[in-house]
Design an enzyme around this catalytic site. Structure first.
Site, mmCIF file in Angstrom:
data_model
loop_
_atom_site.group_PDB
_atom_site.id
_atom_site.type_symbol
_atom_site.label_atom_id
_atom_site.label_comp_id
_atom_site.label_asym_id
_atom_site.label_seq_id
_atom_site.Cartn_x
_atom_site.Cartn_y
_atom_site.Cartn_z
ATOM 1 N N ALA A 129 71.933 -41.010 -2.471
ATOM 2 C CA ALA A 129 70.941 -42.094 -2.589
ATOM 3 C C ALA A 129 69.529 -41.518 -2.584
ATOM 4 O O ALA A 129 68.972 -41.216 -1.526
ATOM 5 C CB ALA A 129 71.106 -43.090 -1.442
ATOM 6 N N ILE A 156 64.705 -33.818 4.257
ATOM 7 C CA ILE A 156 63.701 -34.489 5.079
ATOM 8 C C ILE A 156 62.595 -33.498 5.456
ATOM 9 O O ILE A 156 62.842 -32.490 6.121
ATOM 10 C CB ILE A 156 64.356 -35.115 6.335
ATOM 11 C CG1 ILE A 156 65.505 -36.044 5.902
ATOM 12 C CG2 ILE A 156 63.308 -35.848 7.177
ATOM 13 C CD1 ILE A 156 65.158 -37.098 4.842
ATOM 14 N N GLU A 363 58.682 -39.102 -2.691
ATOM 15 C CA GLU A 363 58.181 -40.469 -2.442
ATOM 16 C C GLU A 363 58.334 -41.342 -3.685
ATOM 17 O O GLU A 363 57.487 -42.180 -3.991
ATOM 18 C CB GLU A 363 56.745 -40.426 -1.919
ATOM 19 C CG GLU A 363 56.694 -39.744 -0.565
ATOM 20 C CD GLU A 363 55.516 -40.100 0.284
ATOM 21 O OE1 GLU A 363 54.874 -41.123 0.036
ATOM 22 O OE2 GLU A 363 55.260 -39.338 1.231
ATOM 23 N N GLY A 364 59.428 -41.107 -4.405
ATOM 24 C CA GLY A 364 59.725 -41.840 -5.639
ATOM 25 C C GLY A 364 59.260 -41.035 -6.836
ATOM 26 O O GLY A 364 58.074 -40.696 -6.938
#
Ligand SMILES: Cc1cc2nc3c(=O)[nH]c(=O)nc-3n(C[C@H](O)[C@H](O)[C@H](O)COP(=O)(O)OP(=O)(O)OC[C@H]3O[C@@H](n4cnc5c(N)ncnc54)[C@H](O)[C@@H]3O)c2cc1C
Length: 385
Positions: A129, A156, A363-364
């Protein structure tokens, strides 16, 4: 260009530039080469109160906002984006608490972040995801006075180095993203471990790790906002932090342009500095114009976010999309101006190009930013706005 910064904003910008020039520049190549987390520099930044820039004064911060954060991130990224993102990712991990946390959570965690005693991290992405955040599988099952977390978060930033993690997990998997909630998980909680540290193309001073939750029990009081609000927390967090990625991109591009400009004066070919060739001048002129346009957009949107405006997704997506594309182009053109020397690690522009690439991804991705912008445009049109 004069952006009419306040005295406080100029002080923050100067402080970040001084730390970047004096402390980061001498070691940036070594940190990149060794893929070393910059703890010494982080501690120095903490001593200068930089981690409190965006945190309200009542929680030990300096009371600034998105604009002040953008100024600091830009200056740090001008020299080393790997160090800058370790700083910025702590803000990303703190935004869920700042925007949606309870008074108790704010009192407990924000002073630690503001003082630099603790770094924070934000954990949404999973192996299956990424862009499709609704596909997360990590669960947080209620059990008495606790939630039990199971699952894996991937890539992360500040993973392993941070003490405070804002984690998005499913409290009601049947509802998909409407069943997602946000949690604070502290490093050292039993059942919370770290996977491998990634080896990356760029921003190599930053730490990127997997988070592994195996029957990790956290108190119910660690939920941020309410059950089912996790997706909203995540999206609003990203809305607030995207101008920071834009600022990172502007800083990288500015650093690369300055290197290219300086080199073009020194390098002599055909008996004259290469800066005398119009082809080189045009590259420099395009760089300067694009960087200024990107900076103006970032500052304008950062101020828009700080105004407290609610409907900001389109603008914050633009403030990430445009500067990151500019950073990629400018760094590639900077290498072109340095020619073969630009391709060598003796000069910083190849690192800047490697560092720039991530700004188009995290962040996209920029495809997702374009989706967001178009969707918002269509929604506004449908509402007759
Ligand atoms: C160094 C690094 C640090 C990161 N730090 C963090 C962090 O701190 N916290 C965190 O939660 N995440 C973090 N991430 C994850 C990052 O946000 C994701 O990598 C990013 O959102 C993209 O997801 P993906 O890599 O799985 O790509 P995918 O979603 O698999 O996309 C692959 C390609 O398909 C395209 N694509 C996918 N869907 C669409 C669509 N609907 N329309 C058009 N194109 C589409 C994408 O644009 C991309 O080009 C980090 C990633 C990296 C590499």
């Amino acid at each position: 260009m004069d952006y009419f910064l306040t005295e406080e904003q100029l002080m923050i910008k100067d402080l970040a530039r001084r730390i970047a020039e004096e402390r980061i520049k001498p070691v940036r190549a070594e940190l990149d080469e060794k893929e070393e987390f910059p703890w010494n520099i982080i501690q120095e930044m903490a001593k200068s109160d930089m981690f409190g820039i965006f945190i309200p004064e009542e929680f030990g911060g300096l009371g600034g906002g998105c604009m002040e954060l953008a100024l600091a991130v830009e200056e740090l990224s001008r020299v080393c984006s790997g160090v800058a993102i370790s700083f910025a990712a702590s803000a990303l991990g703190t935004f869920p608490i700042l925007l949606f946390g309870s008074q108790e959570q704010k009192e407990k965690y924000l002073p630690k972040v503001a003082s630099g005693q603790s770094l924070a991290a934000f954990a949404l992405t999973e192996p299956d995801a990424g862009s499709d955040a609704a596909g997360i599988k990590t669960t947080a099952k209620p059990d008495g006075e606790e939630y039990v977390l199971n699952g894996t978060k991937q890539w992360i930033t500040n993973g392993g180095e941070a003490d405070i993690y804002s984690v998005i997990a499913l409290t009601n998997p049947a509802k998909g993203m409407r069943g997602a909630s946000a949690f604070i998980v502290e490093k050292g909680t039993p059942g919370f471990d770290f996977g491998k540290k990634e080896k990356k193309l760029g921003i190599r001073a930053s730490a990127t790790r997997e988070l592994v939750f195996s029957d990790c029990r956290i108190p119910k009081s660690n939920i941020i906002a309410k059950e089912g609000m996790g997706f909203i927390v995540a999206m609003k967090t990203l809305d607030s932090s995207r101008p920071g990625i834009g600022a990172q991109a502007v800083g990288i591009a500015q650093g690369a342009m300055e290197e290219a400009l300086a080199y073009s004066h020194q390098r002599v070919q055909f008996g004259q500095p290469i800066s005398s060739f119009q082809a080189v001048q045009h590259l420099l002129a395009d760089m300067a114009t694009q960087i200024e346009a990107a900076r103006a957009l970032v500052y304008c949107v950062a101020r828009f976010v700080d105004s407290g405006a609610k409907d900001i997704s389109q603008e914050t997506a633009m403030a990430k999309l445009f500067p990151s594309d500019v950073a990629m182009k400018v760094t590639i053109d900077a290498i072109q101006i340095l020619g073969g020397y630009g391709y060598m690690r003796d000069y910083p522009v190849e690192k800047m190009m490697r560092d720039a690439k991530i700004t188009q991804i995290y962040e996209g991705t920029n495809q997702i930013q374009r989706n967001v912008i178009a969707l918002e445009m269509l929604k506004k049109r449908a509402k007759g706005k």
